[in-house]
Design a protein around this motif. Structure first.
Motif, PDB file in Angstrom:
ATOM      1  N   GLN A 180      38.137  35.273  31.483  1.00  0.00           N
ATOM      2  CA  GLN A 180      39.117  36.227  32.120  1.00  0.00           C
ATOM      3  C   GLN A 180      37.916  36.269  34.009  1.00  0.00           C
ATOM      4  O   GLN A 180      36.725  36.252  33.725  1.00  0.00           O
ATOM      5  CB  GLN A 180      39.382  38.274  32.689  1.00  0.00           C
ATOM      6  N   TRP A 184      40.131  39.763  37.641  1.00  0.00           N
ATOM      7  CA  TRP A 184      41.388  40.607  36.184  1.00  0.00           C
ATOM      8  C   TRP A 184      40.026  41.920  36.695  1.00  0.00           C
ATOM      9  O   TRP A 184      40.765  42.667  36.103  1.00  0.00           O
ATOM     10  CB  TRP A 184      41.150  39.546  35.816  1.00  0.00           C
ATOM     11  N   LYS A 187      40.236  44.423  38.885  1.00  0.00           N
ATOM     12  CA  LYS A 187      41.859  45.347  39.572  1.00  0.00           C
ATOM     13  C   LYS A 187      41.408  46.441  37.965  1.00  0.00           C
ATOM     14  O   LYS A 187      42.572  47.466  37.983  1.00  0.00           O
ATOM     15  CB  LYS A 187      43.062  44.755  38.976  1.00  0.00           C
ATOM     16  N   ARG A 188      41.412  45.666  37.319  1.00  0.00           N
ATOM     17  CA  ARG A 188      41.753  46.733  35.859  1.00  0.00           C
ATOM     18  C   ARG A 188      40.763  47.801  35.324  1.00  0.00           C
ATOM     19  O   ARG A 188      41.083  48.855  35.036  1.00  0.00           O
ATOM     20  CB  ARG A 188      42.410  46.333  34.558  1.00  0.00           C
ATOM     21  N   GLN A 296      46.256  41.411  43.648  1.00  0.00           N
ATOM     22  CA  GLN A 296      47.598  41.047  42.642  1.00  0.00           C
ATOM     23  C   GLN A 296      47.225  40.967  41.886  1.00  0.00           C
ATOM     24  O   GLN A 296      46.062  40.870  40.998  1.00  0.00           O
ATOM     25  CB  GLN A 296      48.319  40.418  43.475  1.00  0.00           C
ATOM     26  N   ASN A 297      48.068  41.882  40.658  1.00  0.00           N
ATOM     27  CA  ASN A 297      47.457  41.496  38.759  1.00  0.00           C
ATOM     28  C   ASN A 297      47.207  39.935  38.401  1.00  0.00           C
ATOM     29  O   ASN A 297      46.774  39.529  37.995  1.00  0.00           O
ATOM     30  CB  ASN A 297      48.494  42.083  38.364  1.00  0.00           C
ATOM     31  N   ASP A 298      47.817  38.992  38.828  1.00  0.00           N
ATOM     32  CA  ASP A 298      47.671  38.107  38.452  1.00  0.00           C
ATOM     33  C   ASP A 298      46.610  36.998  39.140  1.00  0.00           C
ATOM     34  O   ASP A 298      47.134  36.087  39.206  1.00  0.00           O
ATOM     35  CB  ASP A 298      49.405  37.040  38.241  1.00  0.00           C
ATOM     36  N   VAL A 300      43.632  35.500  39.533  1.00  0.00           N
ATOM     37  CA  VAL A 300      42.453  34.800  38.854  1.00  0.00           C
ATOM     38  C   VAL A 300      41.229  34.746  39.839  1.00  0.00           C
ATOM     39  O   VAL A 300      40.192  35.433  39.987  1.00  0.00           O
ATOM     40  CB  VAL A 300      43.601  33.834  38.156  1.00  0.00           C
TER      41      VAL A 300
END
Length: 347
Positions: A180, A184, A187-188, A296-298, A300
């Motif tokens: 990842q 990524w 965001k998490r 955004q969650n996607d 990269v």
């Protein structure tokens, strides 16, 4: 002798005084009843339905609650429950005094007084997204940091125990999820309510040379020049880079530049101003709260994010800048360079 009033009725002085005192007592008593009245739940009164059939006391109770922001919700058992609309979403049923809306990344002991867990409370958070091949470079970078920095490593290769050879690694926080990228992870694991205790958040790549970088001096310059989003200046041997992020030798900080003709529709917009690159950004607490919501969650690689950062500060051309007096080298080592997913090499 009595006094003749307007009605023509003669009253004795004692009777007049008695009426005056009684009136004052009645007014005071009524005042206190009126003040305490809103705290009485009108739904508790039981009036005969044939006496006052048209009054909806629940409506009146809710109307008062809409003014105060607090209301009691009656459960089936008849026990009143609290509902505080100003609490964070999901915590409306809790008394405001016990609500803890944010957290931190401070490490805690398994025993002892919590107030004694932290000898020094870190002011800043620095994160690196790393693979084991870059551990020597990361070690050099971390050694440039003072005890005011909390270190967080995101491991994209799943190898964490090998870092224990460094003493600082035992105090760092390690998060391991394979293959990842740093956005990524950000965001998490870097929600604004988690990193709220830190004044500044560094979200850096693993391939940065820091021989000419002092983290504490960097923070001083960021504060001095009012930068909410920033990065160190890039030294000439940093490979291909934007004109805006190149280090200058004649100033501490710069906030604008001149690019090729036609590249900037306005001198105050990227890439001529309000612009930093994504390999080494530094965010203030408030700026990161906005940027986190924009990711955004996607997402990269983060390409294009650098052009959008200006939406999170105002005026952006004054609060985004490059710190020239503290510079770094971008070594351009591809992150995740040897990680393969579904037959595609991530770079």
């Amino acid at each position: 002798m009595g006094t003749l009033g307007r009605s023509g009725i003669v009253r004795k002085p004692n009777e007049t005084m008695r009426m005056l005192v009684t009136t004052i007592i009645g007014v005071v008593f009524g005042f206190f009843i009126g003040v305490s009245f809103p705290t009485i739940s009108l739904t508790k009164f039981n009036f005969p339905s044939n006496l006052i059939p048209s009054l909806n006391f629940t409506y009146m109770d809710n109307a008062w609650s809409s003014v105060t922001g607090h209301r009691q919700v009656n459960s089936l058992s008849g026990v009143p429950k609290m509902w505080v609309e100003t609490n964070p979403r999901g915590a409306e049923r809790l008394p405001p005094g016990i609500v803890t809306p944010d957290t931190d990344l401070y490490l805690r002991r398994l025993w002892g007084k919590p107030s004694e867990d932290l000898i020094i409370r870190p002011k800043y958070l620095v994160t690196f997204t790393v693979g084991l091949n870059q551990k020597t470079n990361i070690d050099s970078a971390v050694r440039k940091l003072s005890e005011n920095f909390q270190v967080l490593l995101f491991h994209y290769d799943g190898r964490t125990s090998e870092w224990d050879e460094f003493e600082w690694s035992k105090r760092a926080i390690h998060v391991s999820v394979r293959k990842q990228t740093k956005w990524w992870y950000a965001k998490r694991f870097l929600h604004p309510d988690i990193v709220a205790p830190y004044d500044y958040i560094f979200i850096w790549d693993e391939d940065l040379g820091v021989d000419n970088f002092d983290a504490e001096e960097y923070i001083k310059l960021v504060r001095k020049h009012g930068l909410e989003i920033s990065q160190p200046g890039l030294e000439p041997n940093s490979g291909l880079t934007w004109q805006m992020t190149k280090k200058r030798d004649d100033t501490e900080v710069h906030k604008e530049t001149e690019e090729r003709p036609g590249w900037c529709s306005d001198p105050h917009v990227p890439p001529c101003a309000a612009f930093v690159e994504i390999m080494a950004p530094v965010f203030s607490r408030d700026a990161w709260r906005c940027v986190w919501h924009m990711i955004q969650n996607d997402l990269v690689h983060g390409w294009g994010l650098d052009f959008a950062l200006r939406k999170c500060v105002d005026p952006a051309h004054e609060k985004i800048g490059v710190v020239d007096a503290q510079s770094i080298v971008h070594q351009t080592v591809p992150s995740l360079g040897n990680q393969v997913s579904r037959g595609i090499t991530l770079v």
